[in-house]
Design an enzyme around this catalytic site. Structure first.
Site, short mmCIF file in Angstrom:
data_model
loop_
_atom_site.label_atom_id
_atom_site.label_comp_id
_atom_site.label_asym_id
_atom_site.label_seq_id
_atom_site.Cartn_x
_atom_site.Cartn_y
_atom_site.Cartn_z
N GLU A 182 0.82 -1.21 0.00
CA GLU A 182 0.00 0.00 0.00
C GLU A 182 0.85 1.27 0.00
O GLU A 182 0.35 2.35 0.28
CB GLU A 182 -0.92 0.01 1.23
CG GLU A 182 -1.88 -1.14 1.32
CD GLU A 182 -3.12 -0.97 0.46
OE1 GLU A 182 -3.18 0.04 -0.28
OE2 GLU A 182 -4.01 -1.82 0.52
N HIS B 49 -3.43 2.02 8.33
CA HIS B 49 -4.51 1.22 7.73
C HIS B 49 -4.70 -0.04 8.54
O HIS B 49 -3.75 -0.80 8.78
CB HIS B 49 -4.17 0.86 6.28
CG HIS B 49 -5.07 -0.17 5.70
ND1 HIS B 49 -6.45 -0.08 5.76
CD2 HIS B 49 -4.81 -1.35 5.06
CE1 HIS B 49 -6.99 -1.14 5.17
NE2 HIS B 49 -6.01 -1.92 4.76
N HIS C 80 -7.77 -3.34 9.66
CA HIS C 80 -8.99 -4.07 9.32
C HIS C 80 -9.89 -4.11 10.55
O HIS C 80 -10.01 -5.15 11.21
CB HIS C 80 -8.65 -5.47 8.83
CG HIS C 80 -7.83 -5.49 7.58
ND1 HIS C 80 -7.23 -6.63 7.09
CD2 HIS C 80 -7.49 -4.49 6.71
CE1 HIS C 80 -6.58 -6.35 5.98
NE2 HIS C 80 -6.72 -5.06 5.73
N GLU D 75 -18.26 11.51 22.53
CA GLU D 75 -16.92 12.02 22.23
C GLU D 75 -16.60 12.03 20.74
O GLU D 75 -15.67 12.72 20.31
CB GLU D 75 -15.86 11.18 22.96
CG GLU D 75 -15.67 9.80 22.39
CD GLU D 75 -14.41 9.11 22.92
OE1 GLU D 75 -14.35 7.89 22.80
OE2 GLU D 75 -13.51 9.79 23.42
N HIS E 226 -13.27 -3.55 3.56
CA HIS E 226 -11.82 -3.69 3.66
C HIS E 226 -11.27 -3.17 4.98
O HIS E 226 -10.53 -3.88 5.67
CB HIS E 226 -11.16 -2.96 2.48
CG HIS E 226 -9.68 -3.15 2.39
ND1 HIS E 226 -8.96 -2.80 1.27
CD2 HIS E 226 -8.76 -3.61 3.27
CE1 HIS E 226 -7.68 -3.06 1.47
NE2 HIS E 226 -7.53 -3.55 2.68
#
Length: 275
Positions: free
Chosen positions: A116, A140, A142, A170, A211
């Site tokens: 990525e 990133h 999952h 919050e 994803h």
């Protein structure tokens, strides 16, 4: 200073492990990158080697020319970062055109930076510009409940933002700009990087349908805290939807406006629509 003794490396390793402990990084899932400060580069550069070849990034990021990044490796497991950092993460240098990179330290058992990398660097470039250099972390993961919601909520920025805001008081304080949503795309290439970088001009969180989550922040604590808050809100929403499809009571648009005044945040009116 040895690389592994540097505070920024220790913070990076801890964040990888925190994500693993929360179950967000099955197998080799997820990736993390950090734009290293000049003084941090100076403190560890004696450990760098320049014998590895330059390789194409896969996109052009002239705004990052000459920058250094600490990144996770492609195919590497977050669970192993804390056990053997030098085999699972690396420091890379971007060339003077922002088109190529080379590994200066790490991945000592072979490998390359995260697949990525184009997404990370394109979004680092955007966040560096829009935050005047304040943001240095791209993450990133999952996140389980957030992924689940991408199957049942419209893939719309306003819908996702409002639903997540309503789940915990919050949330509009932690991410007052809201969240963006990218429809399903093949990961790892320039196309998803382009779409995500468009959203990152306005948001610090992009949700990748089916994803995971892609987010940006100033440091490891703020970025991980942002991801954790979004996923906690998603978990509450998943539980609420499992109990009943509608709400008996919730936080209203006026409640949000009152909150914004007291907490000195700006909440876009586009998210405060009447349902």
């Amino acid at each position: 200073m040895k690389v592994l003794d540097a505070e920024f490396v220790q913070g990076f390793v801890r964040m990888c492990n925190d994500g693993w402990e929360l179950g967000w990084h099955e197998r080799n899932g997820g990736n993390l990158s950090y734009r290293i400060k000049p003084e941090e580069v100076e403190s560890v550069k004696e450990n760098f080697t320049t014998d590895r070849d330059w390789a194409p990034i896969g996109t052009s990021v002239p705004g990052l020319a000459g920058e250094y990044f600490l990144v996770t490796g492609s195919g590497k497991y977050f669970r192993n970062v804390i056990l053997d950092p030098e085999a699972n993460i690396c420091i890379v240098e971007v060339d003077d055109k922002g088109e190529n990179y080379r590994i200066l330290w790490g991945l000592n058992k072979g490998g390359r930076p995260t697949s990525e990398l184009p997404s990370h660097l394109m979004n680092h470039e955007v966040k560096k510009e829009v935050t005047n250099g304040a943001h240095r972390v791209i993450y990133h993961c999952h996140a389980t409940n957030l992924i689940a919601l991408t199957f049942v909520l419209p893939l719309d920025d306003a819908v996702f933002t409002r639903e997540l805001w309503e789940m915990a008081t919050e949330c509009p304080v932690v991410f007052p700009e809201g969240v963006g949503v990218v429809g399903w795309m093949v990961p790892g290439g320039r196309a998803i990087a382009v779409e995500t970088s468009k959203l990152m001009k306005d948001y610090n969180v992009a949700i990748w349908a089916h994803h995971g989550m892609f987010c940006s922040g100033e440091d490891f604590d703020l970025t991980f805290g942002l991801a954790h808050t979004v996923e906690k809100s998603a978990e509450i929403l998943v539980k609420m939807l499992s109990m009943r499809p509608d709400k008996l009571q919730t936080i209203t648009p006026q409640n949000f406006r009152d909150l914004a005044v007291d907490f000195h945040v700006t909440l876009p009116e586009k998210f405060l629509y009447e349902k």
